[in-house]
Scaffold this motif. Structure first.
Motif, PDB file in Angstrom:
ATOM      1  N   PHE A 251      41.884 -77.504  35.278  1.00  8.97           N
ATOM      2  CA  PHE A 251      42.858 -76.412  35.230  1.00  8.97           C
ATOM      3  C   PHE A 251      42.276 -75.188  34.526  1.00  8.97           C
ATOM      4  O   PHE A 251      42.520 -74.052  34.928  1.00  8.97           O
ATOM      5  CB  PHE A 251      44.122 -76.874  34.509  1.00  8.97           C
ATOM      6  N   LEU A 252      41.494 -75.426  33.485  1.00  8.65           N
ATOM      7  CA  LEU A 252      40.925 -74.310  32.719  1.00  8.65           C
ATOM      8  C   LEU A 252      39.744 -73.661  33.418  1.00  8.65           C
ATOM      9  O   LEU A 252      39.549 -72.453  33.328  1.00  8.65           O
ATOM     10  CB  LEU A 252      40.490 -74.802  31.336  1.00  8.65           C
ATOM     11  N   PHE A 253      38.930 -74.453  34.107  1.00 12.22           N
ATOM     12  CA  PHE A 253      37.661 -73.948  34.603  1.00 12.22           C
ATOM     13  C   PHE A 253      37.584 -73.802  36.123  1.00 12.22           C
ATOM     14  O   PHE A 253      36.736 -73.081  36.626  1.00 12.22           O
ATOM     15  CB  PHE A 253      36.516 -74.863  34.137  1.00 12.22           C
ATOM     16  N   MET A 254      38.445 -74.494  36.861  1.00 11.75           N
ATOM     17  CA  MET A 254      38.324 -74.482  38.316  1.00 11.75           C
ATOM     18  C   MET A 254      39.091 -73.314  38.925  1.00 11.75           C
ATOM     19  O   MET A 254      40.231 -73.056  38.568  1.00 11.75           O
ATOM     20  CB  MET A 254      38.829 -75.812  38.892  1.00 11.75           C
ATOM     21  N   ARG A 255      38.450 -72.628  39.857  1.00 15.66           N
ATOM     22  CA  ARG A 255      39.048 -71.465  40.504  1.00 15.66           C
ATOM     23  C   ARG A 255      39.694 -71.856  41.832  1.00 15.66           C
ATOM     24  O   ARG A 255      39.274 -72.805  42.485  1.00 15.66           O
ATOM     25  CB  ARG A 255      37.975 -70.402  40.769  1.00 15.66           C
ATOM     26  N   THR A 256      40.668 -71.097  42.231  1.00 14.10           N
ATOM     27  CA  THR A 256      41.197 -71.235  43.579  1.00 14.10           C
ATOM     28  C   THR A 256      40.171 -70.646  44.546  1.00 14.10           C
ATOM     29  O   THR A 256      39.263 -69.902  44.138  1.00 14.10           O
ATOM     30  CB  THR A 256      42.519 -70.480  43.722  1.00 14.10           C
ATOM     31  N   VAL A 257      40.305 -70.943  45.831  1.00 13.00           N
ATOM     32  CA  VAL A 257      39.358 -70.377  46.792  1.00 13.00           C
ATOM     33  C   VAL A 257      39.475 -68.848  46.828  1.00 13.00           C
ATOM     34  O   VAL A 257      38.482 -68.143  47.027  1.00 13.00           O
ATOM     35  CB  VAL A 257      39.546 -70.970  48.203  1.00 13.00           C
ATOM     36  N   ALA A 258      40.680 -68.333  46.611  1.00 15.74           N
ATOM     37  CA  ALA A 258      40.866 -66.881  46.591  1.00 15.74           C
ATOM     38  C   ALA A 258      40.117 -66.250  45.430  1.00 15.74           C
ATOM     39  O   ALA A 258      39.574 -65.133  45.544  1.00 15.74           O
ATOM     40  CB  ALA A 258      42.345 -66.535  46.514  1.00 15.74           C
ATOM     41  N   GLU A 259      40.051 -66.960  44.306  1.00 12.38           N
ATOM     42  CA  GLU A 259      39.291 -66.461  43.154  1.00 12.38           C
ATOM     43  C   GLU A 259      37.795 -66.681  43.352  1.00 12.38           C
ATOM     44  O   GLU A 259      36.975 -65.829  43.022  1.00 12.38           O
ATOM     45  CB  GLU A 259      39.762 -67.161  41.888  1.00 12.38           C
ATOM     46  N   GLY A 260      37.431 -67.838  43.896  1.00 16.23           N
ATOM     47  CA  GLY A 260      36.020 -68.179  44.048  1.00 16.23           C
ATOM     48  C   GLY A 260      35.289 -67.374  45.100  1.00 16.23           C
ATOM     49  O   GLY A 260      34.072 -67.198  45.017  1.00 16.23           O
ATOM     50  N   VAL A 261      36.018 -66.856  46.092  1.00 13.52           N
ATOM     51  CA  VAL A 261      35.373 -66.157  47.200  1.00 13.52           C
ATOM     52  C   VAL A 261      34.935 -64.744  46.836  1.00 13.52           C
ATOM     53  O   VAL A 261      34.172 -64.110  47.571  1.00 13.52           O
ATOM     54  CB  VAL A 261      36.324 -66.107  48.420  1.00 13.52           C
ATOM     55  N   GLN A 262      35.383 -64.235  45.706  1.00 11.50           N
ATOM     56  CA  GLN A 262      35.203 -62.820  45.397  1.00 11.50           C
ATOM     57  C   GLN A 262      33.739 -62.379  45.345  1.00 11.50           C
ATOM     58  O   GLN A 262      33.378 -61.306  45.832  1.00 11.50           O
ATOM     59  CB  GLN A 262      35.896 -62.479  44.081  1.00 11.50           C
ATOM     60  N   THR A 263      32.873 -63.194  44.768  1.00  7.13           N
ATOM     61  CA  THR A 263      31.476 -62.771  44.626  1.00  7.13           C
ATOM     62  C   THR A 263      30.763 -62.728  45.968  1.00  7.13           C
ATOM     63  O   THR A 263      30.027 -61.778  46.269  1.00  7.13           O
ATOM     64  CB  THR A 263      30.728 -63.696  43.652  1.00  7.13           C
ATOM     65  N   GLN A 264      30.956 -63.745  46.815  1.00  4.93           N
ATOM     66  CA  GLN A 264      30.274 -63.700  48.106  1.00  4.93           C
ATOM     67  C   GLN A 264      30.861 -62.624  49.009  1.00  4.93           C
ATOM     68  O   GLN A 264      30.135 -62.012  49.810  1.00  4.93           O
ATOM     69  CB  GLN A 264      30.288 -65.075  48.783  1.00  4.93           C
TER      70      GLN A 264
END
Length: 337
Positions: free
Chosen positions: A262-275
């Motif tokens: 919960f503290l460290f894992m991102r949603t795909v919407a959050e994780g996709v930002q860099t690529q």
């Protein structure tokens, strides 16, 4: 009458965790570019789920024609329908690509070239994670992480290089992981995985393949310097997706890890930002050969600066796939200076 003390304590912990997560999320970065991708052709590997599906959605929203390169076309079409419920913009073109079979990579490249005269963005996104003890192999007998995460993407990029060079502003985005820092490249064993031993917390084969991604990105950028094709490696962070669906962790361990996730894992919407940022940002137009995380450029870890490993991996990849990247006269002249 007030709430029981244990409920008050649980509520306080929940609020605390939520606030900590919000603070962490502020440092994860967002793609702020509003650039239109209308008229652009993009290939996204692994586009039917996770980061690949989210990337496809975001680029389609910007008007791109996105080729959804997927092993399972039924899942690709289901993802296409899901994306269409969120946007009518862009084009979505499912095409078969099984990265665990180099013959499929070759067939995909042939079919793509029949339909498209250029390629503006190649998003090398797909990846697999299997327990090391499963001893999974590709169709050609290579260790699955090396074969899918690195070797197939090397081959795909090489076979599509002429289409990338036909675009005036082409980009190759190599999706890796910060776990590359824990990887190593043993050229004598990396293709067959015979030296792999299961780790307590880390899948060594996955980490090794992510290091291969980074070494590949560095060498590709140098090879293409002056060609107009930019190369970016990026780490999306720890993302809640289907990547670890083959994990051998027990359900007890998974439940115990929930607070940390919960503290460290991102949603795909959050994780996709860099690529996504690497694919569209105007600020990166003049950059190539670097690595990014949280939408910011980072320094390479020392393990990625091992030049014999860079060249050795490149030579091994060329030998195993039979694909040698074409070097234009301009690039050859630069390399001789």
């Amino acid at each position: 009458m007030g709430l029981p003390s244990y409920l008050c304590a649980a509520g306080a912990v929940a609020v605390g965790l939520y606030l900590v997560r919000r603070l962490r999320a502020r440092h994860w970065g967002r793609c702020t570019s509003q650039r239109s991708m209308a008229g652009k052709v993009v290939v996204v590997t692994g586009a039917n789920s996770g980061l690949g599906c989210e990337t496809t959605l975001r680029l389609a929203e910007r008007g791109a024609a996105v080729v959804m390169a997927c092993r399972d076309l039924d899942k690709a079409r289901a993802a296409q329908e899901q994306i269409r419920r969120r946007t009518e913009r862009g084009q979505l073109i499912p095409m078969h690509l099984d990265l665990a079979d180099l013959n499929s990579v070759k067939e995909f490249a042939r079919a793509f070239k029949e339909q498209f005269s250029r390629l503006d963005v190649l998003m090398n996104n797909a990846g697999v994670v299997y327990p090391v003890e499963a001893h999974q192999r590709t169709a050609q007998g290579y260790e699955i992480h090396f074969g899918v995460n690195h070797l197939a993407h090397y081959m795909l990029t090489g076979l599509l290089l002429d289409r990338l060079q036909a675009s005036s502003t082409a980009r190759v985005v190599v999706v890796t992981s910060s776990l590359y820092k824990k990887g190593r490249v043993d050229l004598a064993h990396i293709a067959n995985g015979e030296d792999l031993k299961p780790g307590r917390r880390l899948n060594p084969a996955y980490a090794n393949s992510k290091l291969c991604n980074v070494l590949f990105g560095r060498q590709l950028a140098r090879l293409l310097e002056g060609s107009g094709v930019r190369v970016y490696s990026c780490c999306p962070g720890w993302v809640y997706s289907g990547l670890f669906r083959h994990s051998s962790l027990s359900w007890v361990a998974r439940v115990a890890a929930l607070p940390v996730a919960f503290l460290f894992m991102r949603t795909v919407a959050e994780g996709v930002q860099t690529q996504l940022n690497c694919a569209v940002s105007e600020q990166l137009e003049l950059e190539s050969g670097h690595i990014y995380a949280n939408c910011k450029r980072e320094e390479y870890a020392p393990v990625a600066l091992d030049e014999p490993a860079v060249q050795g991996l490149w030579d091994l990849s060329a030998q195993l796939t039979g694909v040698r990247f074409h070097v234009t006269e301009l690039e050859r002249a630069q390399s001789e200076e």
